[in-house]
Design an enzyme around this catalytic site. Structure first.
Site, PDB file in Angstrom:
ATOM      1  N   SER A  71       0.691  -1.007  -0.089  1.00 59.89           N
ATOM      2  CA  SER A  71       0.121  -0.271  -0.212  1.00 59.89           C
ATOM      3  C   SER A  71       0.700   1.167   0.041  1.00 59.89           C
ATOM      4  O   SER A  71       1.757   1.356  -0.835  1.00 59.89           O
ATOM      5  CB  SER A  71      -1.044  -0.058   1.209  1.00 59.89           C
ATOM      6  OG  SER A  71      -1.971   0.818   1.319  1.00 59.89           O
TER       7      SER A  71
ATOM      8  N   ASP B   4      -8.095  -6.061  -5.881  1.00 61.02           N
ATOM      9  CA  ASP B   4      -7.861  -4.910  -4.946  1.00 61.02           C
ATOM     10  C   ASP B   4      -8.585  -3.632  -5.754  1.00 61.02           C
ATOM     11  O   ASP B   4      -8.365  -3.565  -6.732  1.00 61.02           O
ATOM     12  CB  ASP B   4      -6.330  -4.695  -4.844  1.00 61.02           C
ATOM     13  CG  ASP B   4      -5.959  -3.654  -4.042  1.00 61.02           C
ATOM     14  OD1 ASP B   4      -7.080  -2.787  -3.237  1.00 61.02           O
ATOM     15  OD2 ASP B   4      -4.853  -3.144  -3.766  1.00 61.02           O
TER      16      ASP B   4
ATOM     17  N   HIS C 112      -6.304  -6.455  -1.381  1.00 64.84           N
ATOM     18  CA  HIS C 112      -5.139  -5.586  -1.177  1.00 64.84           C
ATOM     19  C   HIS C 112      -4.233  -6.381  -0.210  1.00 64.84           C
ATOM     20  O   HIS C 112      -2.871  -5.917  -0.487  1.00 64.84           O
ATOM     21  CB  HIS C 112      -5.693  -4.436  -0.339  1.00 64.84           C
ATOM     22  CG  HIS C 112      -4.812  -3.294  -0.183  1.00 64.84           C
ATOM     23  ND1 HIS C 112      -4.237  -2.567  -1.066  1.00 64.84           N
ATOM     24  CD2 HIS C 112      -4.293  -2.707   0.843  1.00 64.84           C
ATOM     25  CE1 HIS C 112      -3.688  -1.415  -0.825  1.00 64.84           C
ATOM     26  NE2 HIS C 112      -3.596  -1.649   0.628  1.00 64.84           N
TER      27      HIS C 112
END
Length: 455
Positions: free
Chosen positions: A164, A373, A433
């Site tokens: 991220s 994601d 994610h």
């Protein structure tokens, strides 16, 4: 083999003892399998680190055993807590051994970065970093103080893995560390930089959200129109360098999408946000090889359900008790809002140039991304990838992808892979994610390939 490990652990402890004049606090387990401590990266700014030594270590001079530095996102998310106990560490959030821990392929170094995140702390709130470069400087200082007097670590190639927002930290650290290595001020082998579902170019991601969700029937044409309009506004703000305004617009766009999709999960666009893939830890009990890490943690007064909401109880309870060196006035939190607020002016700044710099310098750069994601969508990654000026990009884009399987099952496609020279890309199917959580098997094999692990 046990005697060999004992000697290696003793060597590690002796090496770390040389660092004590630079580290405010340091501690570890009796067998040397874990070590942790604080580095004062700047006066009154203290960064917490935790190193796990793999029990699966293979001593092969032709293939040195690797070390993975894990950088969490946020900014302000705790790698020591989140990445460690919910994703890749030896124990899951219920303190059960995790069979898919990345310790099977490498030693693991977790840090709470930037300072004021997790167990890291500052004595003055004005010392919190405001940019990715400032965070990279602190991390480079940490690496210098851990590696420069430790021959054991120097022999282990370091692979920077990020998730991220951590991807922005990873590429800026990669540039900073490489500069220090070239200057001779950092004695470290940089194995590569790996970007997992990483927030490298926010502009490309916000443009991907509306079309993706419209194609999935999660939003309608009216919401798509609003989404695209806001994305264009964000693009203009980024172009003018108005990053704080772009951050505010990003928050507005997220709210509009959430409200008009009945709260789609930004970490997995096939789910509602209440069904986040990390809620309800998926760690398995695993084999006895990882069981030794649990003997140091008393679970008698700790009975979590295993999701991220239990992490504060775990970290401020059994883990704090184990570590012993956490100051009384430091409370572990899932997200440091102090850090996030301080970095609002850098949150939407792209870091494509840093990726280009690393590729041009010959550093191995790996990208992996979860298929479902939304936040850091594969569609967005592929868009910013095309903006690279790296000379090998055209050839890279022209190559066919190789299908990925796992555990001898050649009937179920787990992903795809493509590489050219020092750029590598893994498309991971069925993952959101948090790729290591959703697809632990193919993730572990991927890690072994990236790090060239001898195991």
């Amino acid at each position: 083999m046990e005697n060999q490990y004992s000697l290696l652990y003793l060597s590690l402890l002796l090496s770390f003892s040389l660092l004590h004049e630079h580290i405010a606090y340091a501690a570890g387990t009796n067998d040397g399998s874990e070590h942790w401590g604080y580095v004062e990266v700047r006066p009154k700014a203290h960064m917490f680190w935790w190193l796990y030594r793999s029990p699966c270590r293979v001593e092969d001079p032709s293939k040195p055993w690797p070390t993975i530095l894990w950088l969490q996102g946020g900014p302000g998310g705790s790698g020591v807590g989140f990445g460690n106990f919910l994703e890749i560490g030896p124990l899951d959030a219920k303190l059960n051994p995790r069979n898919s821990t990345w310790l099977r392929k490498a030693d693991l170094l977790f840090v709470d970065n930037p300072v004021a995140t997790g167990f890291s702390f500052v004595e003055d709130k004005t010392l919190v970093v405001k940019t990715d470069e400032e965070a990279a400087e602190d991390l480079t200082t940490l690496l210098k103080k851990l590696f420069n007097r430790n021959e054991t670590l120097q022999k282990s190639p370091l692979y920077i893995f990020a998730e991220s927002y951590g991807g922005k930290f990873a590429v800026t650290l990669g540039v900073s560390a490489l500069k220090a290595i070239e200057a001779g001020t950092l004695r470290l082998q940089l194995g590569g930089v790996t970007l997992g579902d990483s927030w490298i170019s926010p502009e490309e991601f916000v443009f991907s959200w509306g079309p993706l969700l419209k194609d999935l029937s999660r939003i309608d044409s009216n919401t798509l129109k609003i989404s695209n309009s806001l994305a264009h506004k964000i693009r203009r703000q980024i172009a003018k360098g108005n990053y704080k305004k772009a951050t505010a617009s990003y928050g507005l766009l997220q709210n509009i999408i959430s409200n008009n999709s009945n709260n789609v999960d930004f970490y997995n666009f096939l789910l509602d946000s209440k069904n986040d893939p990390v809620t309800g830890n998926r760690g398995s009990k695993g084999k006895d090889v990882m069981g030794k890490y649990s003997e140091y943690l008393s679970t008698k007064k700790y009975s979590p359900s295993g999701n991220e909401q239990d992490l504060p109880r775990l970290m401020n309870g059994p883990i704090r008790k184990k570590l012993k060196i956490i100051p009384k006035n430091v409370t572990w939190r899932l997200q440091s809002m102090l850090v996030f607020q301080a970095m609002r002016g850098d949150f939407m700044r792209p870091r494509i140039k840093e990726v280009d710099h690393l590729l041009a310098k010959g550093v191995n750069v790996t990208i992996y991304n979860g298929q479902v994601d939304l936040l850091c969508s594969t569609k967005g990654v592929e868009a910013w990838l095309k903006k690279l000026k790296w000379g090998g990009l055209k050839k890279f884009m022209s190559l066919d992808r190789i299908p990925l399987y796992c555990s001898g099952d050649n009937t179920t496609t787990k992903g795809f892979f493509r590489s050219y020279k020092n750029l590598y890309f893994y498309w991971i199917l069925g993952a959101g994610h948090f790729v290591p959580v959703d697809q632990p098997c193919v993730s572990l094999e991927m890690v072994g390939n990236i790090t060239r692990s001898p195991n």
